[in-house]
Design a protein around this motif. Structure first.
Motif, PDB file in Angstrom:
ATOM      1  N   ASP A  42       4.233 -97.104  -6.387  1.00  0.00           N
ATOM      2  CA  ASP A  42       4.401 -98.353  -7.126  1.00  0.00           C
ATOM      3  C   ASP A  42       3.078 -99.076  -7.327  1.00  0.00           C
ATOM      4  N   ASN A  43       2.087 -98.769  -6.480  1.00  0.00           N
ATOM      5  CA  ASN A  43       0.815 -99.479  -6.540  1.00  0.00           C
ATOM      6  C   ASN A  43      -0.356 -98.490  -6.525  1.00  0.00           C
ATOM      7  N   PRO A  44      -0.639 -97.821  -7.662  1.00  0.00           N
ATOM      8  CA  PRO A  44      -1.815 -96.949  -7.684  1.00  0.00           C
ATOM      9  C   PRO A  44      -3.077 -97.787  -7.510  1.00  0.00           C
ATOM     10  N   VAL A  45      -4.014 -97.279  -6.704  1.00  0.00           N
ATOM     11  CA  VAL A  45      -5.235 -98.037  -6.427  1.00  0.00           C
ATOM     12  C   VAL A  45      -6.445 -97.122  -6.405  1.00  0.00           C
ATOM     13  N   GLU A  46      -7.611 -97.729  -6.591  1.00  0.00           N
ATOM     14  CA  GLU A  46      -8.888 -97.076  -6.347  1.00  0.00           C
ATOM     15  C   GLU A  46      -9.626 -97.949  -5.356  1.00  0.00           C
ATOM     16  N   LEU A  47     -10.074 -97.347  -4.247  1.00  0.00           N
ATOM     17  CA  LEU A  47     -10.703 -98.105  -3.169  1.00  0.00           C
ATOM     18  C   LEU A  47     -12.123 -97.616  -2.917  1.00  0.00           C
ATOM     19  N   SER A  48     -13.044 -98.558  -2.808  1.00  0.00           N
ATOM     20  CA  SER A  48     -14.409 -98.230  -2.403  1.00  0.00           C
ATOM     21  C   SER A  48     -14.415 -98.013  -0.889  1.00  0.00           C
ATOM     22  N   LEU A  49     -15.523 -97.506  -0.361  1.00  0.00           N
ATOM     23  CA  LEU A  49     -15.637 -97.365   1.091  1.00  0.00           C
ATOM     24  C   LEU A  49     -15.563 -98.726   1.772  1.00  0.00           C
ATOM     25  N   ASP A  50     -16.173 -99.727   1.176  1.00  0.00           N
ATOM     26  CA  ASP A  50     -16.109-101.072   1.758  1.00  0.00           C
ATOM     27  C   ASP A  50     -14.669-101.580   1.790  1.00  0.00           C
ATOM     28  N   GLU A  51     -13.921-101.310   0.737  1.00  0.00           N
ATOM     29  CA  GLU A  51     -12.511-101.727   0.717  1.00  0.00           C
ATOM     30  C   GLU A  51     -11.703-100.959   1.751  1.00  0.00           C
ATOM     31  N   LEU A  52     -11.980 -99.672   1.922  1.00  0.00           N
ATOM     32  CA  LEU A  52     -11.308 -98.903   2.975  1.00  0.00           C
ATOM     33  C   LEU A  52     -11.650 -99.478   4.348  1.00  0.00           C
ATOM     34  N   ARG A  53     -12.917 -99.832   4.541  1.00  0.00           N
ATOM     35  CA  ARG A  53     -13.352-100.390   5.823  1.00  0.00           C
ATOM     36  C   ARG A  53     -12.752-101.769   6.085  1.00  0.00           C
ATOM     37  N   SER A  54     -12.320-102.458   5.040  1.00  0.00           N
ATOM     38  CA  SER A  54     -11.724-103.786   5.228  1.00  0.00           C
ATOM     39  C   SER A  54     -10.249-103.705   5.628  1.00  0.00           C
ATOM     40  N   LEU A  55      -9.655-102.527   5.512  1.00  0.00           N
ATOM     41  CA  LEU A  55      -8.263-102.339   5.939  1.00  0.00           C
ATOM     42  C   LEU A  55      -8.207-102.250   7.461  1.00  0.00           C
ATOM     43  N   ALA A  56      -7.024-102.389   8.026  1.00  0.00           N
ATOM     44  CA  ALA A  56      -6.856-102.335   9.483  1.00  0.00           C
ATOM     45  C   ALA A  56      -7.514-101.076  10.040  1.00  0.00           C
TER      46      ALA A  56
END
Length: 170
Positions: A42-56
């Motif tokens: 339902d929510n396709p996304v593109e994540l940078s490494l910084d965005e991945l690192r901001s996740l839990a």
């Protein structure tokens, strides 16, 4: 396992990525890297490494088993696949998760592997961007690799380019 169990040397193998796309990302320290997560979500996304690192943040010390006859213990840091599932929101018809690599397969074409979606909720299934408190090295799958501790080593895709949720891997 604990930190005292971490292996002094941890083998790496596989067909290393040689594409210009990967070399360019690597030369820029993966600043322009984007993990594409799509398919039956339902929510396709593109994540940078910084965005991945901001996740839990998720961390685990586990033993790796290779079909070539070796094993090793390492500490992995990154993001749990449960967190990725919460973010992407797979549709009910999604039964498999395809992990695409920047590396080529043994017969050419992009290397990928299919994993059952139910294994993505296991506590030890994660996307690792760190190994033993350092960023992943080239040989260990930089910038991102799969850790699914119920699978053998060759199933743990390295150099992840994208993730696709599908009904069937055919």
């Amino acid at each position: 396992y604990s930190e005292k169990d971490i292996s002094p040397y941890f083998w790496h193998n596989g067909k290393y990525p040689e594409t210009e796309e990967y070399k360019t990302l690597q030369a820029g320290d993966f600043a322009d890297y984007r993990l594409r997560i799509n398919g039956l979500v339902d929510n396709p996304v593109e994540l940078s490494l910084d965005e991945l690192r901001s996740l839990a943040y998720h961390e685990q010390i586990t033993q790796h088993f290779c079909i070539q006859g070796w094993s090793g213990i390492a500490k992995w840091g990154g993001v749990s696949m449960s967190t990725i599932l919460e973010l992407a929101k797979p549709k009910p018809e999604a039964k498999w998760v395809i992990f695409y690599s920047f590396a080529l397969g043994p017969d050419g074409g992009i290397y990928y592997d299919a994993q059952p979606i139910e294994q993505m909720t296991y506590p030890l299934t994660m996307l690792a961007y760190e190994m033993n408190d350092d960023d992943l090295s080239f040989g260990h799958g930089a910038p991102l690799r799969l850790r699914n501790e119920v699978q053998l080593g060759f199933k743990l895709v390295k150099w992840i380019k994208g993730i696709e949720f599908v009904e069937h891997f055919s």
